[in-house]
Design a protein around this motif. Structure first.
Motif, mmCIF file in Angstrom:
data_model
loop_
_atom_site.group_PDB
_atom_site.id
_atom_site.type_symbol
_atom_site.label_atom_id
_atom_site.label_comp_id
_atom_site.label_asym_id
_atom_site.label_seq_id
_atom_site.Cartn_x
_atom_site.Cartn_y
_atom_site.Cartn_z
ATOM 1 N N CYS A 313 0.849 -1.187 0.000
ATOM 2 C CA CYS A 313 0.000 0.000 0.000
ATOM 3 C C CYS A 313 0.888 1.242 0.000
ATOM 4 C CB CYS A 313 -0.913 -0.006 1.219
ATOM 5 S SG CYS A 313 -0.037 0.023 2.801
ATOM 6 N N SER A 314 0.309 2.374 -0.342
ATOM 7 C CA SER A 314 1.105 3.599 -0.460
ATOM 8 C C SER A 314 1.462 4.203 0.892
ATOM 9 C CB SER A 314 0.349 4.636 -1.301
ATOM 10 O OG SER A 314 -0.908 4.925 -0.712
ATOM 11 N N ASN A 315 0.628 3.954 1.913
ATOM 12 C CA ASN A 315 0.896 4.491 3.249
ATOM 13 C C ASN A 315 0.650 3.398 4.285
ATOM 14 O OD1 ASN A 315 1.208 5.898 5.614
ATOM 15 N ND2 ASN A 315 -0.051 7.633 4.988
ATOM 16 N N ARG A 316 1.712 2.812 4.760
ATOM 17 C CA ARG A 316 1.598 1.646 5.644
ATOM 18 C C ARG A 316 0.918 1.978 6.970
ATOM 19 N NH1 ARG A 316 6.457 1.155 2.933
ATOM 20 N NH2 ARG A 316 7.700 2.156 4.558
ATOM 21 N N SER A 317 1.043 3.198 7.421
ATOM 22 C CA SER A 317 0.438 3.573 8.701
ATOM 23 C C SER A 317 -1.071 3.741 8.608
ATOM 24 C CB SER A 317 1.072 4.860 9.231
ATOM 25 O OG SER A 317 0.855 5.923 8.337
ATOM 26 N N ASP A 318 -1.643 3.637 7.403
ATOM 27 C CA ASP A 318 -3.100 3.708 7.240
ATOM 28 C C ASP A 318 -3.778 2.367 7.509
ATOM 29 O OD1 ASP A 318 -3.070 6.374 6.577
ATOM 30 O OD2 ASP A 318 -3.175 6.040 4.409
ATOM 31 N N TYR A 319 -2.984 1.293 7.557
ATOM 32 C CA TYR A 319 -3.544 -0.063 7.604
ATOM 33 C C TYR A 319 -3.358 -0.703 8.977
ATOM 34 C CZ TYR A 319 -4.336 -0.254 2.551
ATOM 35 O OH TYR A 319 -4.801 -0.024 1.275
ATOM 36 N N VAL A 320 -4.412 -1.349 9.444
ATOM 37 C CA VAL A 320 -4.346 -2.098 10.693
ATOM 38 C C VAL A 320 -3.549 -3.389 10.493
ATOM 39 C CG1 VAL A 320 -5.701 -3.408 12.377
ATOM 40 C CG2 VAL A 320 -6.480 -1.147 11.626
ATOM 41 N N PHE A 321 -3.725 -4.023 9.325
ATOM 42 C CA PHE A 321 -3.054 -5.302 9.077
ATOM 43 C C PHE A 321 -1.929 -5.156 8.059
ATOM 44 C CE2 PHE A 321 -7.097 -6.737 10.814
ATOM 45 C CZ PHE A 321 -6.664 -7.698 11.724
ATOM 46 N N TRP A 322 -0.829 -5.840 8.346
ATOM 47 C CA TRP A 322 0.322 -5.847 7.442
ATOM 48 C C TRP A 322 0.167 -6.930 6.385
ATOM 49 C CZ3 TRP A 322 4.011 -3.800 4.916
ATOM 50 C CH2 TRP A 322 5.062 -4.562 4.404
ATOM 51 N N ASP A 323 -0.133 -8.161 6.820
ATOM 52 C CA ASP A 323 -0.389 -9.264 5.895
ATOM 53 C C ASP A 323 -1.706 -9.916 6.299
ATOM 54 O OD1 ASP A 323 0.207 -10.882 8.095
ATOM 55 O OD2 ASP A 323 2.208 -11.420 7.375
ATOM 56 N N ALA A 324 -1.934 -11.155 5.909
ATOM 57 C CA ALA A 324 -3.234 -11.782 6.160
ATOM 58 C C ALA A 324 -3.456 -12.169 7.616
ATOM 59 C CB ALA A 324 -3.388 -13.027 5.276
ATOM 60 N N PHE A 325 -2.407 -12.088 8.433
ATOM 61 C CA PHE A 325 -2.506 -12.546 9.823
ATOM 62 C C PHE A 325 -2.062 -11.513 10.854
ATOM 63 C CE2 PHE A 325 -1.334 -16.112 7.042
ATOM 64 C CZ PHE A 325 -2.421 -16.946 7.216
#
Length: 356
Positions: A313-325
């Motif tokens: 993703c373009s902004n990693r701090s926008d996402y709660v999850f990094w990968d599927a787990f």
């Protein structure tokens, strides 16, 4: 107030007092668990398929390189260590028996590990909770050889033990239709097997010297991307979450029973289920934008890890999850803060948030 709540409050107070009295040079922590807290043990297991020692893991960690942590940056254990103002304990398999580092704390966590020894079997090599306890027993013997029996017993009695395990018993065991446990047991039977096994394991840790143990309850596994992918509309799996809540409830009762029967034991259950669910259901409240899929575009049919050719993703701090787990570094920072506010009445100052 119930006897169970009184026991938990007393345990919290004792552990908080230990941390409050301890300086950075004296506090010792031992960490047990799975990929949520691993810091590189599986890198030393030649045949293990549960590894994250490749890009893009570690992209937001110091140095920007993979370390064996299953996230883009820090684990919750790393952040807890920072909040306690101590170094993050190194992986057990990176240390020799004569290494002085064992006197400061060790991380035994292993990706794919479970309460049950058969959990994660298809990863070929991983350190189950039983394996981790055996390794702690070896550490205790090494500590004795260094500082003598009396001092070693004192060190282990006063150390704080953080334990977070059980997710893989669901995700990489019971919920896998091609594995025996999911076919052999109804859930009520499966959870009883886990609880009885966990009780024996915590009692073994107690026998080796663990007194102040914090068990981190399971989060809403039905809402992680790998489980959402099983829903036609990408929704949380309600049944999985109900099972997890049943497990958490039984662990709380187990801990009440152990505290009542093991002299000088101070076990604490950290129930962060609702806090994690709130982070997923209301990500914008915590500064996130996306909580229903992962930053790294993964193939859930091929393991769900972030492979070197995956898109980010373009902004990693926008996402709660990094990968599927696994949560992202930014989510781990939030969860670590909530963990402390749940377990400790007076927690040290928060670790700084990552810069992206």
């Amino acid at each position: 107030m119930s006897k169970m709540k009184r026991n938990i409050i007393v345990s919290i107070m004792v552990i908080a007092m230990v941390i409050g009295r301890s300086s950075a040079s004296s506090l010792v922590t031992f960490i047990f668990g799975d990929s949520l807290t691993e810091v590189g043990n599986n890198n030393y297991l030649q045949l293990s398929l549960a590894k994250s020692n490749f890009p893009h893991y570690g992209i937001d960690f110091d140095g920007g390189k993979a370390t064996g942590r299953f996230t883009n940056g820090r684990t919750i254990g790393d952040i807890i260590s920072a909040k306690l103002r101590i170094p993050s304990p190194p992986p057990y398999l990176s240390l020799s028996p004569t290494d002085d580092a064992i006197l400061k704390g060790v991380n035994y966590a292993s990706g794919g590990a479970g309460i049950l020894n058969e959990t994660g079997l298809y990863f070929i090599e991983r350190l189950s909770f039983d394996d981790q306890i055996k390794n702690f027993e070896k550490t205790k013997e090494s500590i004795k050889a260094k500082i003598g029996d009396e001092a070693a017993n004192k060190l282990c009695n006063e150390a704080v033990y953080f334990i977070g395990i059980g997710s893989n018993d669901y995700v990489n065991n019971f919920l896998q239709p091609f594995l025996a446990d999911g076919q052999q047991y109804a859930h009520d039977e499966f959870v009883e097997l886990m609880i009885s096994t966990l009780g024996e394991q915590l009692a073994r840790l107690y026998e080796v010297g663990a007194r102040k143990m914090v068990f981190h309850g399971l989060g809403p596994l039905g809402c992680i991307p790998s489980q959402r992918a099983k829903s036609r509309r990408g929704q949380c799996l309600t049944q999985v979450n109900l099972w997890v809540q049943q497990f958490n409830s039984k662990v709380q009762k187990l801990i009440e029973n152990l505290n009542a029967h093991l002299p000088s034991s101070h076990l604490t259950f950290a129930d962060t289920y609702q806090a994690v669910l709130d982070l997923i259901d209301n990500p914008t409240k915590y500064g996130f934008k996306v909580s229903n899929t992962s930053c790294c575009v993964v193939d859930t049919k091929l393991g769900g890890l972030c492979l070197p050719n995956s898109k980010l993703c373009s902004n990693r701090s926008d996402y709660v999850f990094w990968d599927a787990f696994h949560p992202s570094d930014a989510a781990n920072a939030v969860l670590a803060e909530r963990f402390f506010s749940t377990v400790f009445s007076q927690s040290p100052s928060p670790a700084p948030l990552p810069s992206h």
